[in-house]
Structures are given as C-alpha cells and as structure tokens.
Design an enzyme around this catalytic site. Sequence first.
Site, PDB file in Angstrom:
ATOM      1  N   LYS A  35       0.811  -1.311   0.185  1.00 40.73           N
ATOM      2  CA  LYS A  35       0.111  -0.114  -0.088  1.00 40.73           C
ATOM      3  C   LYS A  35       0.927   1.305   0.044  1.00 40.73           C
ATOM      4  O   LYS A  35       2.067   1.163   0.722  1.00 40.73           O
ATOM      5  CB  LYS A  35      -0.812  -0.096   1.341  1.00 40.73           C
ATOM      6  CG  LYS A  35      -1.860   1.208   1.432  1.00 40.73           C
ATOM      7  CD  LYS A  35      -2.970   1.309   0.363  1.00 40.73           C
ATOM      8  CE  LYS A  35      -3.530   2.557   0.424  1.00 40.73           C
ATOM      9  NZ  LYS A  35      -4.354   2.869  -0.867  1.00 40.73           N
ATOM     10  N   ASN A  38     -12.436   3.202  -6.662  1.00 37.94           N
ATOM     11  CA  ASN A  38     -12.112   3.818  -5.409  1.00 37.94           C
ATOM     12  C   ASN A  38     -11.642   5.195  -5.271  1.00 37.94           C
ATOM     13  O   ASN A  38     -11.147   5.714  -6.369  1.00 37.94           O
ATOM     14  CB  ASN A  38     -11.181   2.665  -4.708  1.00 37.94           C
ATOM     15  CG  ASN A  38      -9.568   3.108  -5.191  1.00 37.94           C
ATOM     16  OD1 ASN A  38      -9.163   4.188  -4.616  1.00 37.94           O
ATOM     17  ND2 ASN A  38      -9.252   2.658  -6.296  1.00 37.94           N
ATOM     18  N   ILE A  95      -9.783   5.947  -2.129  1.00 39.25           N
ATOM     19  CA  ILE A  95      -9.515   5.655  -0.794  1.00 39.25           C
ATOM     20  C   ILE A  95      -8.493   6.866  -0.423  1.00 39.25           C
ATOM     21  O   ILE A  95      -8.476   7.199   0.828  1.00 39.25           O
ATOM     22  CB  ILE A  95      -8.545   4.553  -0.737  1.00 39.25           C
ATOM     23  CG1 ILE A  95      -9.371   3.071  -1.358  1.00 39.25           C
ATOM     24  CG2 ILE A  95      -7.878   4.157   0.593  1.00 39.25           C
ATOM     25  CD1 ILE A  95     -10.513   2.629  -0.434  1.00 39.25           C
ATOM     26  N   LEU A 117      -5.102   7.374  -0.382  1.00 41.46           N
ATOM     27  CA  LEU A 117      -3.831   6.963   0.289  1.00 41.46           C
ATOM     28  C   LEU A 117      -3.808   6.776   1.790  1.00 41.46           C
ATOM     29  O   LEU A 117      -2.858   7.180   2.483  1.00 41.46           O
ATOM     30  CB  LEU A 117      -2.692   7.838  -0.059  1.00 41.46           C
ATOM     31  CG  LEU A 117      -2.432   8.175  -1.782  1.00 41.46           C
ATOM     32  CD1 LEU A 117      -1.575   9.452  -1.967  1.00 41.46           C
ATOM     33  CD2 LEU A 117      -2.157   6.908  -2.576  1.00 41.46           C
ATOM     34  N   ASN A 160       4.472   6.359  -6.655  1.00 39.33           N
ATOM     35  CA  ASN A 160       3.136   6.481  -7.169  1.00 39.33           C
ATOM     36  C   ASN A 160       2.888   7.967  -7.645  1.00 39.33           C
ATOM     37  O   ASN A 160       2.713   8.748  -6.539  1.00 39.33           O
ATOM     38  CB  ASN A 160       2.108   6.050  -5.850  1.00 39.33           C
ATOM     39  CG  ASN A 160       0.675   6.339  -6.291  1.00 39.33           C
ATOM     40  OD1 ASN A 160       0.276   6.671  -7.480  1.00 39.33           O
ATOM     41  ND2 ASN A 160      -0.170   5.982  -5.261  1.00 39.33           N
ATOM     42  N   CYS A 217      -1.839   9.013  -8.546  1.00 40.47           N
ATOM     43  CA  CYS A 217      -3.106   8.637  -7.591  1.00 40.47           C
ATOM     44  C   CYS A 217      -4.038   9.679  -8.076  1.00 40.47           C
ATOM     45  O   CYS A 217      -3.869  10.861  -7.851  1.00 40.47           O
ATOM     46  CB  CYS A 217      -2.745   8.459  -6.378  1.00 40.47           C
ATOM     47  SG  CYS A 217      -4.383   8.602  -5.187  1.00 40.47           S
ATOM     48  N   THR A 261      -5.275   3.588 -11.687  1.00 41.28           N
ATOM     49  CA  THR A 261      -6.658   3.322 -12.259  1.00 41.28           C
ATOM     50  C   THR A 261      -7.065   4.708 -13.124  1.00 41.28           C
ATOM     51  O   THR A 261      -6.318   5.706 -13.262  1.00 41.28           O
ATOM     52  CB  THR A 261      -7.400   3.667 -11.149  1.00 41.28           C
ATOM     53  OG1 THR A 261      -6.902   4.825 -10.359  1.00 41.28           O
ATOM     54  CG2 THR A 261      -7.325   2.395 -10.023  1.00 41.28           C
ATOM     55  N   GLY A 301     -10.014  -3.018 -12.342  1.00 44.59           N
ATOM     56  CA  GLY A 301     -10.639  -4.398 -12.682  1.00 44.59           C
ATOM     57  C   GLY A 301     -10.790  -4.621 -14.299  1.00 44.59           C
ATOM     58  O   GLY A 301     -10.299  -3.682 -14.963  1.00 44.59           O
TER      59      GLY A 301
END
Length: 305
Positions: A48, A72, A74, A76, A130, A133, A196, A220
């Site tokens: 993560k 999502n 989320i 981070l 990353n 994001c 994503t 997905g």
Amino acid sequence: MGITTDLSIQIGDKILPNPVGVASGTFGYGSEYEELLDLNWVGAIYTKAVTLAPREGNEIPRIIETPSGLINSIGLANVGVDRFISEKMPFLRRLPCAIVVNVAGSTEQEYTTVLERLEAVDGIWGYEINVSCPNVKHGGLAFGTDPVQIERLTSQLRKRTSKPIIIKLTPNVTDITVIARAAENAGADALSCINTLLGMVINTATKKPVLQMKTGGLSGPAIRPVGVAMTYKVSNAVTIPVIGMGGIMNSDDAIQYLLAGASAIQIGTANFIDPQAPQNVLDGIKEYCDRENVNAVTQMKDLLI
Ligand SMILES: Cc1cc2nc3c(=O)[nH]c(=O)nc-3n(C[C@H](O)[C@H](O)[C@H](O)COP(=O)(O)O)c2cc1C
C-alpha cells in the site's frame, strides 16, 4: 513434458523470481493475506502507498462496484513511513519475495524524505513511485501528468538510492509515452503501467455522485484493454522493463500483457474476489510457456505477431 522456462526478470541490478506481483492498495501490507495465499512463491509484493505522515484517507463512501470493475477514492490511507518501518517491515522482510514499497507524496520533498527513511531499513527490494493517484487533492497525479516534474522527481530519487526505482504511470494523460520517456531519461529502472482510470457514478434518484469525493479511480476487468494497449505503447517507447497491470483476472489476461511487451505483471482488484488468483495466474503462465516452448518469460514479447 516441455522445457523449464526461466521465470526471472532483471530490474536494475536486481532479480524478481517470477513475473507475478500483487498490486499496491489491493494486498494491504502482505500480512492480511497470509492465511489466504502461500506468500512464498509470490514474485513481488507492492505495498500500500506509504506517505510521510499517517493518512486517514477520504471520507466514505470511497469504494463502489461498477459493471466489470470498481471505483475507489481511498485517498492513500496508510500508517505513515515511521509506523510502516516499525510495524509492517518486520513481517515483510521475512518473506522470500521482493518487497517493493509504493511511495506517495504531495511534494517532491515528501517523496525524497520517505525514500531516505526507507533506505535506512533492511529488507526492501525496491520502490514503486506512485505519481498517479487520482484520489488526493495535492501532488500524486500532478506529478504523473507533467514530464518536467516526472524527470525532476525521478532524478532526485535516483540520487538517493541504488535500488530499483519503478515509476507508476497514470493512464489519465494525452500521451503516456511522453511521461514514460521522461522517467526513463531521469534514471528509472522500470515503469508500472497502469494506475486507475478516472471514473464517476451518479445516483439518479438522489442526483448525487455516489462517492464522497465525487470521482475516483476505475480498476478491474473494465480497464484491461486500456492497460494492454498502454503497455504495448509504453514498451515500444522505452528500453527499460514495463510491469503491466489493469484488470488481470486470470492467466490469459496476464499473457496478453506479456505478449504486449510487459516483463512482469501485477494483480490488483482480482485479489478482492479470489485471493488465489496470483497463484493461478503464475501456473497458467508456466503452462503457456511450456506449450509454446518459451525458454524465458522475458522472451514472450517477441511472440506477438
Ligand atoms: C482499493 C484500491 C487501492 C489502491 N491503492 C493504490 C495505492 O495506494 N498506490 C498505487 O500506486 N496504486 C493503488 N491502486 C491501483 C492498483 O495498484 C492498480 O494499479 C489498479 O487497480 C489497476 O489494476 P487492477 O485493475 O488489477 O486492480 C489501488 C487500487 C485499488 C482498487
């Protein structure tokens, strides 16, 4: 019986034992999956995202299912670098697989400080940066969409470590190859492709976006053809290895990425549905290589007609 395929992949001056890794944000810090999957043979665990300070992440709802995927936001959520080192690394460093720490930040200095703290610790194989994001207000994606910032950030990180640096690319750009080349020029050892895709769902009864943050990142099976195409384009634009991901649910999906030019792959959303997916994918890749007489998994890209 066919030949025994060499499954290893070289990134920088380090080796991944096999091409199957588990994607950041979908596998916690590894220990969450200890009883669900034999972690001894996983090629790499991409943790993560780790930031300088702990983060609660965004308000809920921050995850929603969509046709063939999920979105999502989320944001981070993570324990922060100091607790990651003291609480999560003792478990991770006992595993035989490569531990790749996913690093995130809002400023260049945050990225470099997190990396410096991680450099002082044993058991880390390399870093996945990353810069892609879509779920935070500052930083993240801003780095990943600007080749100048990518080049600067990558070279700052390069000065601070000799371990593999993998830059994780966002698909939310006009031309992903420009960003890929900027990272390669600044000394990245590999590229992860893709994070994503920006997505949104609206409840027509309440007329409100379903996610608290309104938009989020789509992952997905819905994004697999995008990931395969971007992997194909990026691997033709650079000479460093590309790690492909996006919607890999089974070995056939993974093989598409390897044929498209990926040297390795990651499994993300599929872990939520079937924790055995990484094992099944690796078995399927081995069978395919056996059937097609592939000597080394890194040669699979040469099979594309
Ligand atoms: C719930 C969730 C959390 C994620 N968190 C991170 C993260 O912290 N850092 C990161 O680089 N990618 C993160 N990702 C992106 C995945 O690592 C992966 O790039 C993406 O989901 C595409 O792969 P998939 O379709 O197989 O899930 C996250 C994805 C999901 C679904």
